[in-house]
Every structure is written in structure tokens, then in C-alpha cells.
Design a protein around this motif. Structure first.
Motif, PDB file in Angstrom:
ATOM      1  N   PHE A 263       0.829  -1.213   0.000  1.00  0.00           N
ATOM      2  CA  PHE A 263       0.000   0.000   0.000  1.00  0.00           C
ATOM      3  C   PHE A 263       0.861   1.259   0.000  1.00  0.00           C
ATOM      4  CE2 PHE A 263      -1.989   3.688   1.723  1.00  0.00           C
ATOM      5  CZ  PHE A 263      -3.188   3.723   1.022  1.00  0.00           C
ATOM      6  N   TYR A 296      -3.556   1.357  11.540  1.00  0.00           N
ATOM      7  CA  TYR A 296      -3.588   1.078  10.100  1.00  0.00           C
ATOM      8  C   TYR A 296      -2.381   1.794   9.478  1.00  0.00           C
ATOM      9  CZ  TYR A 296      -8.453   0.259  11.509  1.00  0.00           C
ATOM     10  OH  TYR A 296      -9.587  -0.131  12.170  1.00  0.00           O
ATOM     11  N   GLY A 297      -1.201   1.504  10.008  1.00  0.00           N
ATOM     12  CA  GLY A 297      -0.021   2.334   9.797  1.00  0.00           C
ATOM     13  C   GLY A 297       0.733   2.112   8.503  1.00  0.00           C
ATOM     14  N   LEU A 301       4.101   5.940   7.407  1.00  0.00           N
ATOM     15  CA  LEU A 301       4.024   7.347   6.994  1.00  0.00           C
ATOM     16  C   LEU A 301       3.663   8.277   8.153  1.00  0.00           C
ATOM     17  CD1 LEU A 301       3.940   9.491   4.701  1.00  0.00           C
ATOM     18  CD2 LEU A 301       1.524   8.943   4.407  1.00  0.00           C
ATOM     19  N   GLU A 318      -0.353  -2.476  12.184  1.00  0.00           N
ATOM     20  CA  GLU A 318      -0.649  -2.772  10.776  1.00  0.00           C
ATOM     21  C   GLU A 318      -0.790  -4.284  10.647  1.00  0.00           C
ATOM     22  OE1 GLU A 318      -0.973  -1.395   7.522  1.00  0.00           O
ATOM     23  OE2 GLU A 318      -0.925  -3.508   6.953  1.00  0.00           O
ATOM     24  N   SER A 319      -1.771  -4.729   9.827  1.00  0.00           N
ATOM     25  CA  SER A 319      -2.012  -6.174   9.729  1.00  0.00           C
ATOM     26  C   SER A 319      -1.045  -6.886   8.789  1.00  0.00           C
ATOM     27  CB  SER A 319      -3.457  -6.434   9.268  1.00  0.00           C
ATOM     28  OG  SER A 319      -3.689  -5.786   8.036  1.00  0.00           O
ATOM     29  N   ALA A 341      -0.593  -6.653  13.679  1.00  0.00           N
ATOM     30  CA  ALA A 341      -1.840  -7.119  14.306  1.00  0.00           C
ATOM     31  C   ALA A 341      -3.011  -6.427  13.637  1.00  0.00           C
ATOM     32  CB  ALA A 341      -1.858  -6.784  15.795  1.00  0.00           C
ATOM     33  N   ARG A 342      -4.165  -7.054  13.751  1.00  0.00           N
ATOM     34  CA  ARG A 342      -5.380  -6.327  13.390  1.00  0.00           C
ATOM     35  C   ARG A 342      -5.640  -5.296  14.472  1.00  0.00           C
ATOM     36  NH1 ARG A 342     -10.089 -10.461  11.981  1.00  0.00           N
ATOM     37  NH2 ARG A 342     -11.117  -8.898  13.270  1.00  0.00           N
ATOM     38  N   VAL A 343      -6.067  -4.112  14.065  1.00  0.00           N
ATOM     39  CA  VAL A 343      -6.249  -3.015  15.019  1.00  0.00           C
ATOM     40  C   VAL A 343      -7.244  -3.402  16.110  1.00  0.00           C
ATOM     41  CG1 VAL A 343      -7.233  -0.700  15.241  1.00  0.00           C
ATOM     42  CG2 VAL A 343      -5.524  -1.156  13.487  1.00  0.00           C
ATOM     43  N   ASP A 365      -6.156   5.468  10.004  1.00  0.00           N
ATOM     44  CA  ASP A 365      -6.217   5.587   8.540  1.00  0.00           C
ATOM     45  C   ASP A 365      -6.724   4.255   7.983  1.00  0.00           C
ATOM     46  OD1 ASP A 365      -5.895   6.265   5.887  1.00  0.00           O
ATOM     47  OD2 ASP A 365      -3.713   6.209   5.912  1.00  0.00           O
ATOM     48  N   PRO A 367      -9.006   1.200   5.987  1.00  0.00           N
ATOM     49  CA  PRO A 367      -9.433   0.986   4.606  1.00  0.00           C
ATOM     50  C   PRO A 367     -10.799   1.629   4.359  1.00  0.00           C
ATOM     51  CG  PRO A 367      -8.906  -1.101   5.704  1.00  0.00           C
ATOM     52  CD  PRO A 367      -8.895  -0.043   6.746  1.00  0.00           C
TER      53      PRO A 367
HETATM   54  C1  SAM Z   1      -5.444   3.260   3.845  1.00  0.00           C
HETATM   55  S1  SAM Z   1      -4.051   2.240   4.182  1.00  0.00           S
HETATM   56  C2  SAM Z   1      -3.096   3.355   5.164  1.00  0.00           C
HETATM   57  C3  SAM Z   1      -1.631   3.044   5.298  1.00  0.00           C
HETATM   58  C4  SAM Z   1      -0.752   4.154   5.865  1.00  0.00           C
HETATM   59  N1  SAM Z   1      -1.382   4.885   6.948  1.00  0.00           N
HETATM   60  C5  SAM Z   1      -0.306   5.108   4.774  1.00  0.00           C
HETATM   61  O1  SAM Z   1      -0.836   6.214   4.694  1.00  0.00           O
HETATM   62  O2  SAM Z   1       0.576   4.749   3.980  1.00  0.00           O
HETATM   63  C6  SAM Z   1      -4.713   1.108   5.326  1.00  0.00           C
HETATM   64  C7  SAM Z   1      -3.728   0.106   5.873  1.00  0.00           C
HETATM   65  O3  SAM Z   1      -4.402  -0.661   6.867  1.00  0.00           O
HETATM   66  C8  SAM Z   1      -4.018  -2.009   6.754  1.00  0.00           C
HETATM   67  N2  SAM Z   1      -5.155  -2.748   7.360  1.00  0.00           N
HETATM   68  C9  SAM Z   1      -6.332  -3.083   6.793  1.00  0.00           C
HETATM   69  N3  SAM Z   1      -7.150  -3.637   7.712  1.00  0.00           N
HETATM   70  C10 SAM Z   1      -6.474  -3.641   8.880  1.00  0.00           C
HETATM   71  C11 SAM Z   1      -6.800  -4.073  10.202  1.00  0.00           C
HETATM   72  N4  SAM Z   1      -7.985  -4.594  10.501  1.00  0.00           N
HETATM   73  N5  SAM Z   1      -5.867  -3.920  11.153  1.00  0.00           N
HETATM   74  C12 SAM Z   1      -4.648  -3.385  10.867  1.00  0.00           C
HETATM   75  N6  SAM Z   1      -4.296  -2.948   9.631  1.00  0.00           N
HETATM   76  C13 SAM Z   1      -5.205  -3.075   8.661  1.00  0.00           C
HETATM   77  C14 SAM Z   1      -3.758  -2.240   5.294  1.00  0.00           C
HETATM   78  O4  SAM Z   1      -2.844  -3.314   5.115  1.00  0.00           O
HETATM   79  C15 SAM Z   1      -3.170  -0.886   4.872  1.00  0.00           C
HETATM   80  O5  SAM Z   1      -1.766  -0.895   4.995  1.00  0.00           O
END
Ligand code: SAM
Length: 434
Positions: A263, A296-297, A301, A318-319, A341-343, A365, A367
Motif C-alpha cells: 500500500f 492502520y499504519g 508514513l 498494521e495487519s 496485528a489487526r487493530v 487511517d 481501509p
Molecule cells: C489506507 S491504508 C493506510 C496506510 C498508511 N497509513 C499510509 O498512509 O501509507 C490502510 C492500511 O491498513 C491495513 N489494514 C487493513 N485492515 C487492517 C486491520 N484490521 N488492522 C490493521 N491494519 C489493517 C492495510 O494493510 C493498509 O496498509
């Protein structure tokens, strides 16, 4: 609000023609009209226009003007503009010549559903969509901000997916369909991506992902379509598969490495603009001694933004394990804990979860579907001094804002950025506090 951009596939070749007065924009890049009391979501129109449109969903049975029993029970129909009877002054030739309404809908490339509208008016319409979502789902009383331009409205996509069909035709899909539409030029893509796509030889049926990272060298991946829905894909490379290539992106003076298919924001200015917007909203509210969360890191960034603002204890969650590994490398010079981990699970992980976030800042941040009630409740229970919510979907944002408001967190400032010119997508960043 129903999202009219999703739902069953459409068949543009059948269905009655209707003359419609278009009154508003709806969520999802389509427009609202009414026919005999029923809402019709019509594509390729503009509020204020009168258009002739073909009903594409539901497809009426042969010999019936308004459709079969199933069609009559539907609360709304979808239609595609085939002729503009009374044009809006905001109408322009579509940025993509192949997407003009004179072509059959199934031969118009998707991805630029507002490309027939003057760019300033696109932004005004996106603001209306955000305002409606805030009014309907966030409890009202929140003014949607002006949508800010990025300065790069043409040839902006640094990440593009194309498809190859059984006849080896290559191109984007038509809007709301899985039909490949060959195009002379991919007008949304960076010029180097368009050139690379046109230089591709005969390819097997499947999809091609093209990426132009900061070095300007286009990489591409060819994959079977079936992988698109594979859950394993998101967990990193499968056994026996090569480790994905790593590319570098830059924001300010910092380099971010990530997998070529990992991503990253699509617009070339997006990461820097979002970093700036988050810093702008959090300025003065980052207490060095508290713990701060970047949920959701991705590859770190916003953890880097927090560090720049003076945060000393930062956890990024971040998952994707590969993204987390990159985050560790990207933030070597900063005291950051990167958790895979999942958030939702991390927030309920007890000793392995957040410890001292009261008074700190939390950035979310998620999805497109949003963070959801459970995550919002758990974040509010940590009692952070400031929350920054970065959203790519206005309705998901509004729903989560409603939950935050119920727990005492009010939106204080909001910025909206036009990171997806010519498409209905909109990025919004909101600051909340108690
Ligand atoms: C919109 S992106 C944002 C990434 C980062 N903040 C950036 O701006 O580059 C969402 C991120 O959340 C991760 N993600 C999706 N579902 C998740 C969950 N339940 N727990 C943790 N991370 C998750 C995805 O892999 C993705 O990297």
C-alpha cells in the motif's frame, strides 16, 4: 445512503430509454434523477442537466417497458447517459475520449466517472457528497470544508491496474463491469506508466499492476485475475513465491521502502499532502511523554509525522507483516514500536496492547470500509487528547464520526483533499477532541 457504485453487474445493451432531469450527485460517482416516483442513479450526467439514459439494472424482461416483477420491487434503478438533451455549463469533453457518452456504455473505460465535468465543479460536487454524508450519518451540525486541489489533476496515477481478456485485449475495465476496454492512452496514468503499458507484448489473460515509484522506473506485475480475491495475498508472499521487489518512495527528506505491490498513496503528491495535513491538525497537541498510536499504519508514513511533531513513544499497528517490517526499517532513527496485528485485536490485547495513550494522539487511517464501532469505542476508551481520522470514504467517515460524537469526541477541524481527480473519490482528514 445506498452506495450506488456497487451492486449487481449491469448490462448496458438492454433496458428502456428514459428522459431524466438530474437533480443531485450521489455517493459513488453517479447522479440522482426520478422516474415515476422511483430514484434512478444515472452515470455520466451532471446536476441540472436533462439527459436520455438507458436503464441497465435491473434489466427489464423482453416486451415490458418498465420491467418484470423483480424490477418493479427495486427501490432504485441504474441507468447510463446515452445523450445529453440539455447540457450543464459545467460539462466538458470527457478527459478520456473513449469515455464520451456517444460511445456504448460498455465501451467506456472506468475510473474517471467525473471526467466530463469541469475540475472546479468536480470539487464542489465532492464537497456536496461529503456534506450530505455528514448531515445524514454524523449527526449534523458539521460543515464540510472546501475540497483542496493538489496541483496535479492530469496523468496523476502512479499505480494502475489493467486487465487482459481471453482475446488478449489489454486495458482498464469499463465502469461497473469486468469488460476490458482497450484505450489509445491511459489519460489518468503517469506518462511513463502509459508508455510502459503500450510497450507490453502479448500477455496471458489476467491483470497487470503497473507502479511508478519515486525513482520514475516503472515496475509491473502480471497476475491471474483469481488472485485478486485471495486473502493470502494480503498476508505477504506465499511459500514458494519469490519475495516481492522493494521500491522507495519519498516524503520530505525521508525515504519509505515498501513492496512493489504494497500500500502507498496513488497520487504522486498525496503522501506529502497527507503528512502535511496531519501535522497541521495535530500541531501543538502531541505531548512528548504520552504514548501515541498510528493505527492502520502501513509502512509508517504517519508514525514519521508523529515523530517530527515531537512524539517520543509511538506505536504503529498494521495487519501486513511485510509492511510492518518495512516500517521498522523506515523508522530506524525513531523510537517506534511496530506491531503486526489487526487493530481491533491490538486494542483489546491487554498487556500487549496500548498502555499510556491518555493525553496522547491517535491517528486512524482505515481501509475504505472505515474503522467501525468496536475500534472507535476502544480508541475513545483510551482517552487520547487528539484523534486524527484519515478517510477515503465520506460515508464510512461520517458513521465513525457519529460513534465518536456519542462518546464525547467532537470534530474540531477538517480538511478535504482532491487526491483522485476526475473520479468521485475524496480524502478527508478530521481532527477530534473532547
Ligand atoms: C489506507 S491504508 C493506510 C496506510 C498508511 N497509513 C499510509 O498512509 O501509507 C490502510 C492500511 O491498513 C491495513 N489494514 C487493513 N485492515 C487492517 C486491520 N484490521 N488492522 C490493521 N491494519 C489493517 C492495510 O494493510 C493498509 O496498509
Amino acid at each position: 445512503m445506498t452506495d450506488p457504485s456497487t451492486g449487481p453487474g449491469t448490462d448496458a445493451s438492454a433496458g428502456p430509454l428514459l428522459d431524466l432531469d438530474v437533480t443531485a450527485i450521489a455517493h459513488g460517482g453517479v447522479f440522482v434523477a426520478r422516474h415515476e416516483g422511483r430514484v434512478v442513479f444515472v452515470a455520466d450526467a451532471i446536476p441540472g442537466e436533462r439527459v436520455r439514459a438507458r436503464v441497465t439494472d435491473p434489466v427489464p424482461s423482453t416486451g415490458s417497458e418498465t420491467g418484470n416483477g423483480a424490477a418493479d420491487k427495486r427501490s432504485f434503478w441504474r441507468a447510463e447517459t446515452v445523450e445529453v438533451l440539455d447540457a450543464s455549463p459545467h460539462r466538458r469533453p470527457h478527459v478520456w475520449a473513449e469515455a464520451d457518452v456517444s460511445r456504448p456504455p460498455e465501451q467506456r473505460p472506468g475510473g474517471a466517472d467525473l471526467g466530463h465535468i469541469e475540475i472546479g465543479h468536480q470539487r464542489a460536487l465532492k464537497r456536496q457528497v461529503l456534506q450530505e454524508a455528514l448531515d445524514r450519518f454524523a449527526g449534523g451540525g458539521i460543515a464540510a470544508p472546501e475540497v483542496e486541489a493538489t496541483g496535479t489533476d492530469e496523468n496523476w496515477r502512479t499505480r494502475v491496474t489493467l486487465h487482459v481478456d481471453a482475446e488478449h485485449r489489454i486495458g482498464p475495465y469499463a465502469a461497473r463491469s469486468h469488460r476490458v476496454v482497450p484505450v489509445a492512452e491511459h489519460v489518468l496514468a503517469r506518462p511513463a506508466i502509459d508508455a510502459a503499458a503500450r510497450a507490453l507484448g502479448d500477455l496471458p489473460e489476467g491483470r497487470i499492476e503497473l507502479v511508478e515509484p519515486a525513482d520514475g522506473q516503472v515496475r509491473f506485475l502480471v497476475r491471474p485475475e483469481s488472485e485478486r480475491f485471495s486473502r493470502k495475498d494480503r498476508r505477504g508472499p506465499r511459500r514458494g513465491r519469490p519475495t516481492p521487489e522493494t521500491v522507495i518512495e519519498r516524503v520530505g527528506g525521508r525515504e519509505f521502502q515498501l513492496d512493489v505491490d504494497g500500500f502507498w498513496q496513488i497520487h504522486p503528491d498525496a503522501a506529502a499532502l497527507l503528512d502535511g495535513a496531519v501535522a497541521d491538525l495535530l500541531q501543538g497537541s502531541v505531548a512528548p511523554e504520552a504514548e501515541h498510536l498510528d493505527l492502520y499504519g502501513g509502512v509508517g508514513l504517519f508514525a514519521a509525522t508523529l515523530a517530527r511533531l515531537g512524539a517520543r513513544k509511538i506505536t504503529t499497528v498494521e495487519s501486513s507483516p511485510r509492511a510492518t517490517r518495512h516500517a521498522v526499517e523506515n523508522l530506524r532513527d525513531v523510537d517506534v514500536t511496530a506491531v503486526t496485528a489487526r487493530v481491533d485485536r491490538y486494542l483489546r490485547a491487554g498487556d500487549a496492547g496500548p498502555q499510556n495513550v491518555a493525553g496522547g494522539a491517535v491517528i486512524l487511517d482505515p481501509p475504505r470500509s472505515g474503522a467501525g464501532r468496536a475500534v472507535v469505542e476502544d480508541v475513545a476508551a483510551l482517552d487520547p487528547a487528539a484523534i486524527v481520522y484519515v478517510a477515503c470514504d465520506p460515508v464510512a467517515l461520517a458513521r465513525d464520526l457519529a460513534t465518536f460524537r456519542g462518546l464525547g469526541y467532537e470534530p474540531r477541524r477538517m480538511r478535504a483533499l482532491d487526491l483522485f481527480p476526475h473520479s468521485h473519490h475524496l480524502e478527508t482528514v478530521a481532527l477530534l477532541s473532547r
